[in-house]
Design a protein around this motif. Structure first.
Motif, PDB file in Angstrom:
ATOM      1  N   GLY A 138       0.793  -1.230   0.000  1.00 35.01           N
ATOM      2  CA  GLY A 138       0.000   0.000   0.000  1.00 35.01           C
ATOM      3  C   GLY A 138       0.821   1.273   0.000  1.00 35.01           C
ATOM      4  O   GLY A 138       0.554   2.205  -0.771  1.00 35.01           O
ATOM      5  N   ARG A 139       1.808   1.345   0.893  1.00 39.67           N
ATOM      6  CA  ARG A 139       2.629   2.564   0.969  1.00 39.67           C
ATOM      7  C   ARG A 139       3.445   2.747  -0.294  1.00 39.67           C
ATOM      8  O   ARG A 139       3.598   3.859  -0.796  1.00 39.67           O
ATOM      9  N   LEU A 140       4.007   1.657  -0.836  1.00 37.73           N
ATOM     10  CA  LEU A 140       4.792   1.747  -2.063  1.00 37.73           C
ATOM     11  C   LEU A 140       3.918   2.235  -3.213  1.00 37.73           C
ATOM     12  O   LEU A 140       4.318   3.103  -3.984  1.00 37.73           O
ATOM     13  N   GLU A 141       2.702   1.707  -3.317  1.00 34.44           N
ATOM     14  CA  GLU A 141       1.785   2.132  -4.380  1.00 34.44           C
ATOM     15  C   GLU A 141       1.404   3.601  -4.219  1.00 34.44           C
ATOM     16  O   GLU A 141       1.378   4.356  -5.201  1.00 34.44           O
ATOM     17  N   ALA A 142       1.096   4.008  -2.996  1.00 30.66           N
ATOM     18  CA  ALA A 142       0.693   5.395  -2.753  1.00 30.66           C
ATOM     19  C   ALA A 142       1.820   6.364  -3.091  1.00 30.66           C
ATOM     20  O   ALA A 142       1.593   7.406  -3.727  1.00 30.66           O
ATOM     21  N   PHE A 143       3.030   6.012  -2.672  1.00 32.36           N
ATOM     22  CA  PHE A 143       4.180   6.874  -2.968  1.00 32.36           C
ATOM     23  C   PHE A 143       4.407   6.953  -4.475  1.00 32.36           C
ATOM     24  O   PHE A 143       4.610   8.042  -5.026  1.00 32.36           O
ATOM     25  N   THR A 144       4.355   5.819  -5.150  1.00 32.69           N
ATOM     26  CA  THR A 144       4.556   5.780  -6.598  1.00 32.69           C
ATOM     27  C   THR A 144       3.485   6.595  -7.312  1.00 32.69           C
ATOM     28  O   THR A 144       3.792   7.375  -8.220  1.00 32.69           O
ATOM     29  N   ASN A 148      -0.145   2.149 -15.229  1.00 33.27           N
ATOM     30  CA  ASN A 148      -1.070   1.041 -15.409  1.00 33.27           C
ATOM     31  C   ASN A 148      -0.381  -0.296 -15.140  1.00 33.27           C
ATOM     32  O   ASN A 148      -0.893  -1.136 -14.383  1.00 33.27           O
ATOM     33  N   ASN A 149       0.784  -0.512 -15.751  1.00 32.65           N
ATOM     34  CA  ASN A 149       1.498  -1.777 -15.567  1.00 32.65           C
ATOM     35  C   ASN A 149       1.988  -1.949 -14.134  1.00 32.65           C
ATOM     36  O   ASN A 149       1.955  -3.054 -13.586  1.00 32.65           O
ATOM     37  N   HIS A 150       2.445  -0.860 -13.521  1.00 36.70           N
ATOM     38  CA  HIS A 150       2.897  -0.909 -12.126  1.00 36.70           C
ATOM     39  C   HIS A 150       1.718  -1.298 -11.229  1.00 36.70           C
ATOM     40  O   HIS A 150       1.854  -2.145 -10.332  1.00 36.70           O
ATOM     41  N   HIS A 151       0.573  -0.695 -11.474  1.00 35.89           N
ATOM     42  CA  HIS A 151      -0.626  -0.998 -10.692  1.00 35.89           C
ATOM     43  C   HIS A 151      -0.979  -2.488 -10.790  1.00 35.89           C
ATOM     44  O   HIS A 151      -1.224  -3.145  -9.778  1.00 35.89           O
ATOM     45  N   HIS A 152      -0.983  -3.013 -12.013  1.00 32.53           N
ATOM     46  CA  HIS A 152      -1.297  -4.430 -12.190  1.00 32.53           C
ATOM     47  C   HIS A 152      -0.243  -5.318 -11.526  1.00 32.53           C
ATOM     48  O   HIS A 152      -0.577  -6.312 -10.879  1.00 32.53           O
ATOM     49  N   MET A 153       1.018  -4.969 -11.699  1.00 31.77           N
ATOM     50  CA  MET A 153       2.081  -5.774 -11.102  1.00 31.77           C
ATOM     51  C   MET A 153       1.958  -5.796  -9.577  1.00 31.77           C
ATOM     52  O   MET A 153       2.136  -6.836  -8.946  1.00 31.77           O
ATOM     53  N   ALA A 201      14.927  -0.528 -15.498  1.00 35.60           N
ATOM     54  CA  ALA A 201      14.562  -0.402 -14.084  1.00 35.60           C
ATOM     55  C   ALA A 201      13.274  -1.163 -13.789  1.00 35.60           C
ATOM     56  O   ALA A 201      13.154  -1.827 -12.746  1.00 35.60           O
ATOM     57  N   TYR A 202      12.317  -1.105 -14.692  1.00 37.50           N
ATOM     58  CA  TYR A 202      11.059  -1.840 -14.514  1.00 37.50           C
ATOM     59  C   TYR A 202      11.327  -3.346 -14.523  1.00 37.50           C
ATOM     60  O   TYR A 202      10.778  -4.090 -13.705  1.00 37.50           O
ATOM     61  N   PHE A 203      12.191  -3.784 -15.434  1.00 38.40           N
ATOM     62  CA  PHE A 203      12.559  -5.207 -15.506  1.00 38.40           C
ATOM     63  C   PHE A 203      13.215  -5.656 -14.199  1.00 38.40           C
ATOM     64  O   PHE A 203      12.922  -6.738 -13.686  1.00 38.40           O
ATOM     65  N   ILE A 204      14.105  -4.830 -13.653  1.00 38.45           N
ATOM     66  CA  ILE A 204      14.760  -5.162 -12.385  1.00 38.45           C
ATOM     67  C   ILE A 204      13.720  -5.290 -11.274  1.00 38.45           C
ATOM     68  O   ILE A 204      13.745  -6.244 -10.483  1.00 38.45           O
ATOM     69  N   LEU A 205      12.781  -4.345 -11.216  1.00 36.82           N
ATOM     70  CA  LEU A 205      11.728  -4.387 -10.199  1.00 36.82           C
ATOM     71  C   LEU A 205      10.905  -5.665 -10.317  1.00 36.82           C
ATOM     72  O   LEU A 205      10.680  -6.368  -9.328  1.00 36.82           O
ATOM     73  N   GLN A 206      10.492  -5.977 -11.513  1.00 34.67           N
ATOM     74  CA  GLN A 206       9.670  -7.175 -11.717  1.00 34.67           C
ATOM     75  C   GLN A 206      10.472  -8.448 -11.394  1.00 34.67           C
ATOM     76  O   GLN A 206       9.946  -9.387 -10.797  1.00 34.67           O
TER      77      GLN A 206
END
Length: 195
Positions: free
Chosen positions: A4-10, A58-63, A118-123
């Motif tokens: 939740g906090r990570l999503e809100a900050f992002t 959108n992709n971050h939200h789904h992930m 960076a997105y690939f690293i996160l995933q």
């Protein structure tokens, strides 16, 4: 930590990035339609960057819907992604204000490539922390779109030196590929819930 906090900050950071970009659109001095003509390159670069930020959001939200807990490495990987995304307003403005010069379109491509990495690293870190049988791992499968995007960015970056529009077309192609709805995560989440 929960997601939740990570999503809100992002979400907050992405909202600020979009706000900065729109504030860079300057109102023309005249009140006629032709007074808008000099702003077309600036507006064009804004539209492309807005689309990219919307795709990432959108992709971050789904992930994040697949994430059960957030580790320190995931937090730092997310910050790494936000760093590259936060540079989009700068390269967007530079590219639009300077009529798409080779240097500005080249740097735009570099920032897009770095954000994709960076997105690939996160995933990858999410999959590492949640396991190879996790929802995200199942949903991504071979992740052809994710692997194709950096290749197209590199072709665009190289193409800029042939013609800036060649490079730009590769960047637009990646955006179009990601604009096509990708329901892999939603489908996998639905399958997991029905089991």
């Amino acid at each position: 930590m929960t997601r939740g906090r990570l999503e809100a900050f992002t979400d907050g950071v992405l909202a600020i990035i979009i706000t900065i970009m729109v504030l860079e659109l300057k109102v023309p001095q005249g009140g006629a339609f032709e007074d808008l003509t000099p702003l077309l390159p600036v507006f064009g670069s804004y539209v492309l960057s807005f689309i990219y930020l919307a795709i990432y959001w959108n992709n971050h939200h789904h992930m994040m819907q697949t994430v059960k807990q957030v580790s320190g490495s995931i937090l730092w990987a997310n910050m790494h992604l936000l760093f590259w995304l936060s540079l989009i307003p700068f390269v967007t403005g530079w590219m639009g204000e300077n009529q798409f010069t080779t240097a500005s379109v080249f740097l735009y491509g570099i920032i897009l490539l770095c954000a994709a990495i960076a997105y690939f690293i996160l995933q990858t870190l999410i999959i590492r922390d949640h396991g190879k049988d996790s929802i995200l791992a199942k949903a991504l499968g071979k992740d052809i779109k994710g692997k194709l995007s950096p290749v197209l960015y590199i072709l665009g970056i190289i193409g800029v030196f042939v013609n800036v529009w060649v490079g730009g077309l590769f960047y637009i192609l990646v955006a179009v590929i990601w604009l096509i709805p990708d329901s892999r995560i939603e489908r996998t989440l639905k399958d997991e819930l029905s089991e």
